[in-house]
Design an enzyme around this catalytic site. Structure first.
Site, mmCIF file in Angstrom:
data_model
loop_
_atom_site.group_PDB
_atom_site.id
_atom_site.type_symbol
_atom_site.label_atom_id
_atom_site.label_comp_id
_atom_site.label_asym_id
_atom_site.label_seq_id
_atom_site.Cartn_x
_atom_site.Cartn_y
_atom_site.Cartn_z
ATOM 1 N N PHE A 92 1.234 -4.847 6.131
ATOM 2 C CA PHE A 92 2.607 -4.621 6.716
ATOM 3 C C PHE A 92 2.828 -5.303 8.114
ATOM 4 O O PHE A 92 1.820 -4.881 9.171
ATOM 5 C CB PHE A 92 3.135 -3.317 6.877
ATOM 6 N N ASN A 196 3.604 6.317 10.336
ATOM 7 C CA ASN A 196 4.551 5.413 9.659
ATOM 8 C C ASN A 196 4.350 5.163 8.227
ATOM 9 O O ASN A 196 3.891 4.337 7.621
ATOM 10 C CB ASN A 196 4.880 3.924 10.423
ATOM 11 N N PRO A 197 4.769 6.420 7.471
ATOM 12 C CA PRO A 197 4.476 5.966 5.928
ATOM 13 C C PRO A 197 5.543 5.125 5.235
ATOM 14 O O PRO A 197 6.586 4.882 5.709
ATOM 15 C CB PRO A 197 4.501 7.572 5.432
HETATM 16 C C1 LIG Z 1 4.994 1.316 6.744
HETATM 17 S S1 LIG Z 1 3.330 0.666 6.639
HETATM 18 C C2 LIG Z 1 2.857 1.000 8.123
HETATM 19 C C3 LIG Z 1 2.012 0.349 9.051
HETATM 20 C C4 LIG Z 1 1.594 0.478 10.286
HETATM 21 N N1 LIG Z 1 1.248 1.879 10.632
HETATM 22 C C5 LIG Z 1 2.763 0.185 11.213
HETATM 23 O O1 LIG Z 1 3.367 0.828 11.723
HETATM 24 O O2 LIG Z 1 2.969 -0.895 11.374
HETATM 25 C C6 LIG Z 1 2.803 2.128 5.520
HETATM 26 C C7 LIG Z 1 1.023 1.953 5.515
HETATM 27 O O3 LIG Z 1 0.522 2.900 4.994
HETATM 28 C C8 LIG Z 1 -0.197 2.735 3.637
HETATM 29 N N2 LIG Z 1 -0.364 3.694 2.694
HETATM 30 C C9 LIG Z 1 0.483 3.909 1.594
HETATM 31 N N3 LIG Z 1 0.154 5.056 1.350
HETATM 32 C C10 LIG Z 1 -0.839 5.643 1.629
HETATM 33 C C11 LIG Z 1 -1.760 6.608 1.315
HETATM 34 N N4 LIG Z 1 -1.621 7.583 0.270
HETATM 35 N N5 LIG Z 1 -3.305 6.712 2.000
HETATM 36 C C12 LIG Z 1 -3.270 6.006 2.949
HETATM 37 N N6 LIG Z 1 -2.581 4.839 3.207
HETATM 38 C C13 LIG Z 1 -1.416 4.692 2.533
HETATM 39 C C14 LIG Z 1 -0.021 1.206 3.209
HETATM 40 O O4 LIG Z 1 -1.175 0.310 2.958
HETATM 41 C C15 LIG Z 1 0.715 0.607 4.558
HETATM 42 O O5 LIG Z 1 -0.485 -0.157 5.219
#
Ligand SMILES: C[S@@+](CC[C@H](N)C(=O)[O-])C[C@H]1O[C@@H](n2cnc3c(N)ncnc32)[C@H](O)[C@@H]1O
Length: 295
Positions: A92, A196-197
């Protein structure tokens, strides 16, 4: 030198090409790509000129940008607060509006050496920005996607080297909904959680420069967009110490839903909703109550 071309007219033509292709920020993107090819800061471009090989490299990048490849994938980096983070296909690209979360998180800190967890770390934007700006912080970054983890490890090593001794940065490979089990040594002791999910409701029509570019697991949060956030609320409550803080980004349709989930959990106080600089509901903050265990 006759074989060198002043950058000015080249930039102007590139910006015209990108505008004609429907790129929203044609001049900025043209300059970012030129700065990348020339290896100079964008502010120094006015003095630059291009060799024939730089011109052809630049023309290729402009063509790929016109075809929709994100400028950050072409340059391999994205700015986030004081950092330049390595990014590319599979991770992302951090967004400018997410920078606000770092300020919100820092405002919740009351120690110079806090214990911090970044859930859904992606490239590491939130946790690594915090680590860089609070050099004594001990930061855990949790992510499960292998492609994202590769960028995260690279960025974490870079920030760890730049901040020197003092704090520490740990990358944790795993599912954030199990973060309290993944981090048993610090559960109940964390000063700050940043998150930031993925939160876009599945089926939402996204702009072409988002859908198909950022990976789906980074974007979509199930039918109502809360599939990850809902379990995360309880996980955050288990991680935080009494009085510890949370700053969590959410969809602009979740300005009421996320604070409501935090209040309903019963283990948070000072729950507050916040808007971004464009006035859209964007993130929630809260503090862990003094009581421990499930309500
Ligand atoms: C919206 S991006 C945010 C990335 C970063 N924190 C930012 O703000 O730029 C969400 C991230 O959550 C990860 N992700 C989604 N579900 C997850 C889970 N259940 N456990 C760990 N990581 C997860 C995705 O792979 C992605 O990299």
């Amino acid at each position: 030198m006759p074989d060198r071309t002043p950058v000015g007219p080249v930039l102007a033509r590139a910006a015209t090409t990108l505008a004609a292709a429907g790129i929203g920020s044609p001049r900025v993107d043209a300059e970012l790509l030129a700065a990348h090819v020339l290896g100079v800061p964008r502010g120094r471009l006015v003095l630059a000129d291009l060799t024939p090989s730089q011109r052809s490299a630049y023309a290729e990048l402009v063509a790929r940008r016109a075809a929709g490849v994100p400028v950050q994938h072409l340059t391999g980096s994205a700015p986030f607060r004081y950092l330049e983070l390595a990014v590319g296909p599979g991770v992302f690209v951090p967004r400018p509006e997410t920078e606000l979360l770092v300020d919100a998180g820092r405002a919740l800190l009351d120690s110079v050496s806090p214990l911090v967890v970044d859930l859904c770390a992606g490239s590491g934007a939130l946790g690594l920005a915090l680590a860089y700006e609070v050099p004594e912080a001990i930061v855990y970054l949790v992510e499960q996607d292998p492609a994202a983890l590769a960028y995260l490890r690279r960025n974490a090593a870079d920030v760890a080297a730049r901040r020197g001794t003092g704090g520490a940065v740990h990358v944790v490979d795993g599912d954030v909904t199990r973060a309290a089990e993944l981090l048993p040594g610090i559960a109940g002791a964390v000063d700050l959680v940043l998150a930031n999910p993925p939160y876009v409701p599945t089926g939402t029509a996204l702009p072409a420069d988002v859908a198909g570019v950022d990976p789906d697991p980074a974007l979509y949060g199930g039918a109502d967009g809360l599939a990850v956030i809902r379990p995360l609320v309880g996980v955050v409550a288990e991680l935080l110490r009494p009085g510890g803080g949370l700053a969590m980004e959410h969809d602009d349709t979740h300005g009421d839903a996320v604070p409501a989930l935090l209040r309903a959990d019963g283990r948070f106080v000072d729950v507050a909703a916040h808007r971004d600089l464009t006035g859209r509901p964007r993130y929630a903050t809260a503090r862990r109550t003094g009581k421990t265990g499930t309500p």
